[in-house]
Write an enzyme that holds these catalytic residues in place. Structure first.
Site, PDB file in Angstrom:
ATOM      1  N   GLN A  81      11.941 -37.710 -25.597  1.00 23.94           N
ATOM      2  CA  GLN A  81      11.522 -38.659 -24.569  1.00 23.94           C
ATOM      3  C   GLN A  81      10.017 -38.910 -24.586  1.00 23.94           C
ATOM      4  O   GLN A  81       9.241 -38.129 -25.132  1.00 23.94           O
ATOM      5  CB  GLN A  81      11.911 -38.127 -23.188  1.00 23.94           C
ATOM      6  CG  GLN A  81      13.374 -38.220 -22.856  1.00 23.94           C
ATOM      7  CD  GLN A  81      13.625 -37.839 -21.411  1.00 23.94           C
ATOM      8  OE1 GLN A  81      14.201 -36.803 -21.126  1.00 23.94           O
ATOM      9  NE2 GLN A  81      13.193 -38.672 -20.487  1.00 23.94           N
ATOM     10  N   HIS A  82       9.628 -40.010 -23.966  1.00 24.41           N
ATOM     11  CA  HIS A  82       8.256 -40.316 -23.554  1.00 24.41           C
ATOM     12  C   HIS A  82       7.306 -40.768 -24.675  1.00 24.41           C
ATOM     13  O   HIS A  82       6.238 -41.300 -24.379  1.00 24.41           O
ATOM     14  CB  HIS A  82       7.586 -39.123 -22.855  1.00 24.41           C
ATOM     15  CG  HIS A  82       8.309 -38.568 -21.693  1.00 24.41           C
ATOM     16  ND1 HIS A  82       8.705 -39.328 -20.623  1.00 24.41           N
ATOM     17  CD2 HIS A  82       8.715 -37.297 -21.412  1.00 24.41           C
ATOM     18  CE1 HIS A  82       9.306 -38.562 -19.736  1.00 24.41           C
ATOM     19  NE2 HIS A  82       9.336 -37.325 -20.188  1.00 24.41           N
ATOM     20  N   ASP A 239      16.640 -37.408 -25.277  1.00 29.36           N
ATOM     21  CA  ASP A 239      17.307 -36.164 -25.658  1.00 29.36           C
ATOM     22  C   ASP A 239      17.948 -35.440 -24.477  1.00 29.36           C
ATOM     23  O   ASP A 239      19.060 -34.904 -24.601  1.00 29.36           O
ATOM     24  CB  ASP A 239      16.346 -35.239 -26.413  1.00 29.36           C
ATOM     25  CG  ASP A 239      15.028 -34.992 -25.701  1.00 29.36           C
ATOM     26  OD1 ASP A 239      14.823 -35.489 -24.570  1.00 29.36           O
ATOM     27  OD2 ASP A 239      14.176 -34.292 -26.282  1.00 29.36           O
TER      28      ASP A 239
END
Length: 482
Positions: A81-82, A239
Site C-alpha cells: 500500500q501507499h 496487500d
C-alpha cells in the site's frame, strides 16, 4: 494431491521485498504452482524501489509457475500500500517509487493535516488521519523537494495500479488501495477535490476507481507469452485488503499480521473515522471496511536487533527488566516519525537473549495497544473482544513471535495453515470475478483460515506496564526531530 478441478486463477503478491505468484484451482483453493522473485529497496534513510524491477519480478514469478500460468483464466495483483509511483507520458517511471515506510514526508503530513482543519476534518472526510506513509504526503514531499520530477509526471499510480496497468494497458485502481492514498474520500466514495488542491495534484493524473467485481481489463499481448493474451484481469487491491480476502474474514475476527510492517485489523460493515489517527479507516476490497492500525517496525526491526546481538532470531531469554522500543525506521503507531530505537533498564546481569525478547515485546506492544481501538472502530461486539487472534505473516511462523503475542495479549491465538495469504486473497478476487461470486465466500470455501490453535495464557501485565511507562517517559526524546 488430488486432481485439480479448475479453472485456474493467478494471485500475485507484490510486496516490499519480493513478488510472489500462485496458480490456484478456483474450485478448491489448491495451489497448483508458485514462483517468487526479489525486489530491491534502497539503503539508508530513503525507502525507494524501481517499479520496473517490480514488473520484471512479476514476470519472473509468474514464469516460474510454468504451463499452469498459461492455462489460468483470470489474474489479480495485490501490492504494497501507499507507494507513490510517478510515470511520464510514455508510462515509464519518472523516478524510483517512494515506499510506504519512507517517512521523509512527515513535515508535509503536518502541514496537510493543519491545512484541511485538523485531524477530525481528515477522519470525517477520508476516514483516516494521514500518516507519513500515506501517498498524499509523498506527493507533497515530491513537489517541494523534486519539483522537476513532479512537473514531469503525467500519471500517478499505486504499486498494484502500475502492475495491473502493465498487464492490461488500461488505468484503474480499487477502493481498498485508493483508501490509503489520503486523497480518496470514504465519505463520498470518490477523490476529494479540496485535498487534491491542497496537495497540488491534478485529478487527471489519477486512475479511475473501479467497482468491486468489475474487471480491470484483459491481459494485452505480452510478446514472450508469460501470460495468455485475453486472460481476465481483476482490479487488484492493497496487500492488507488482499490478506483479509484471503482469510475470508467476517466482522469481528481480529487479525495480527507480522511482516516488514505489523498490522492489526478486522473487517466491518461500519465506516471507521478515528480522529486520533491510530486507526486507518480503509475500505476493504469488496463493499465493506477495514479499520486497521499499522506499525512500521516489526519483523525486520527485530531481526536487525538479533543481528546486532549476533543471535538467532529464536534465541530469546525470559527475565530481566530491560525494555526495548524498536522504532528503527521512525514509527507510525505510535505517531513518532522521527523516533529511533530505544533501550531502557540495562543492567550488568542483562543477557543478550533478554534484550532480544524485549525487542519482540516492544514490537508486539505497539500493535496490541491499537487492537481495542480497531475493534471499537469496526463496531465489534463485546463478545468479539475475546475472539482468537488470527496470526499471519512471516512472523507467524516463529515461535518467539507467537509466544510473545500470547503472553502480552492474554488471548487465544490461531495460526492459519494457508501460506501466502496476500497472493491467495488476490487469487480469490480473480476467482470471484471469474465465477461471479463474493471473493470472501470463495476464500471461506477454500478454508484458508483453518490452522493450529493455542489456548490463552496469563497476560504479562508487568511487561505491559513497563513498556507503557517507558514510552510515556521517553516521549520528548522519541518525538525530537533529527
Amino acid at each position: 494431491m488430488s486432481a485439480p478441478e479448475g479453472p485456474f486463477v493467478i494471485g500475485v503478491d507484490s510486496s516490499t521485498q519480493s513478488a510472489k505468484a500462485l496458480v490456484v484451482d478456483a474450485a478448491t483453493g489448491q495451489v497448483i504452482a508458485r514462483g517468487q522473485a526479489p525486489h530491491t529497496v534502497s539503503p539508508g534513510d530513503r525507502r525507494e524501489s524501481d517499479p520496473e524491477e517490480w514488473w520484471q519480478a512479476l514476470r519472473t514469478a509468474v514464469g516460474q509457475c510454468g504451463r499452469a500460468a498459461g492455462e489460468a483464466a483470470a489474474v489479480s495483483v495485490a501490492g504494497q500500500q501507499h507507494g507513490l509511483v510517478t510515470l511520464d507520458g510514455a508510462g515509464d517511471p519518472v523516478r524510483p517509487a517512494l515506499l510506504w515506510n519512507d517517512v521523509r514526508s512527515a513535515p508535509q503530513r503536518d502541514r496537510l493535516v493543519a491545512d484541511l482543519g485538523g485531524p477530525t476534518a481528515w477522519a470525517e472526510r477520508v476516514g483516516s488521519v494521514p500518516a507519513p506513509a500515506f501517498t498524499v504526503t509523498k506527493w507533497a514531499w515530491l513537489r517541494e523537494n523534486e519539483p522537476e520530477a513532479a512537473r514531469s509526471t503525467a500519471a500517478v499510480r499505486l504499486p498494484h495500479d502500475f502492475l495491473t496497468e502493465r498487464l492490461t494497458g488500461q488505468p484503474g485502481t480499487d477502493r481498498g488501495d485508493a483508501s490509503g492514498t489520503g486523497w480518496w474520500s470514504s465519505a463520498t466514495g470518490s477523490y476529494d477535490a479540496q485535498i487534491l488542491e491542497l496537495a497540488g495534484l491534478d485529478p487527471a493524473l489519477l486512475p479511475p476507481v473501479l467497482s468491486s467485481g468489475e474487471a480491470a481489463g484483459t491481459v494485452k499481448e505480452t510478446g514472450d507469452g508469460f501470460l495468455t493474451a485475453g486472460t481476465l484481469v481483476a482490479t487488484g487491491t492493497g496487500d492488507n485488503m488482499a490478506a483479509a480476502l484471503g482469510l475470508g474474514l467476517l466482522p469481528g475476527q481480529p487479525v495480527l499480521s507480522l511482516g516488514t510492517s505489523g498490522t492489526v485489523y478486522a473487517v466491518s460493515d461500519r465506516r471507521p473515522a478515528d480522529p486520533s489517527g491510530t486507526v486507518a479507516g480503509f475500505a476493504d476490497a469488496h463493499t465493506g471496511w477495514l479499520p486497521l492500525a499499522c506499525t512500521l517496525n516489526c519483523t525486520l526491526a527485530v531481526d536487525r536487533m538479533a543481528a546486532l546481538l549476533s543471535r538467532d532470531r529464536e534465541d530469546v531469554e525470559a527475565g530481566g527488566r530491560v525494555t526495548a522500543l524498536p522504532f528503527l525506521d521512525g514509527e507510525r503507531t505510535p505517531d513518532l516519525p522521527y523516533a529511533t530505537g530505544l533501550l531502557s533498564g540495562l543492567q550488568h546481569a542483562t543477557t543478550g537473549g533478554q534484550v532480544l525478547q524485549a525487542a519482540y515485546d516492544g514490537a508486539v506492544f505497539a500493535l496490541l495497544r491499537a487492537l481495542d481501538r480497531v475493534l471499537a472502530e469496526g463496531g465489534g461486539a463485546a463478545a468479539e473482544q475475546d475472539a482468537p487472534l488470527l496470526l499471519i505473516g512471516g512472523g507467524a511462523k516463529g515461535t518467539a513471535w507467537r509466544e510473545t503475542v500470547r503472553r502480552l495479549s492474554g488471548r487465544a491465538v490461531q495460526v492459519p495453515g494457508a501460506q501466502e495469504l496476500v497472493a491467495l486473497g488476490a487469487a480469490a478476487q480473480a476467482a470471484g470475478l471469474l465465477l461471479g461470486e463474493d471473493p470472501g465466500a470463495v476464500a471461506r470455501r477454500w478454508r484458508t483460515a483453518q490452522g493450529a490453535s493455542y489456548e490463552p495464557v496469563a497476560r504479562d501485565d508487568d511487561a505491559l506496564a513497563r513498556l507503557s511507562a517507558t514510552l510515556e517517559g521517553a516521549g520528548v526524546l522519541l518525538g525530537r526531530r533529527p
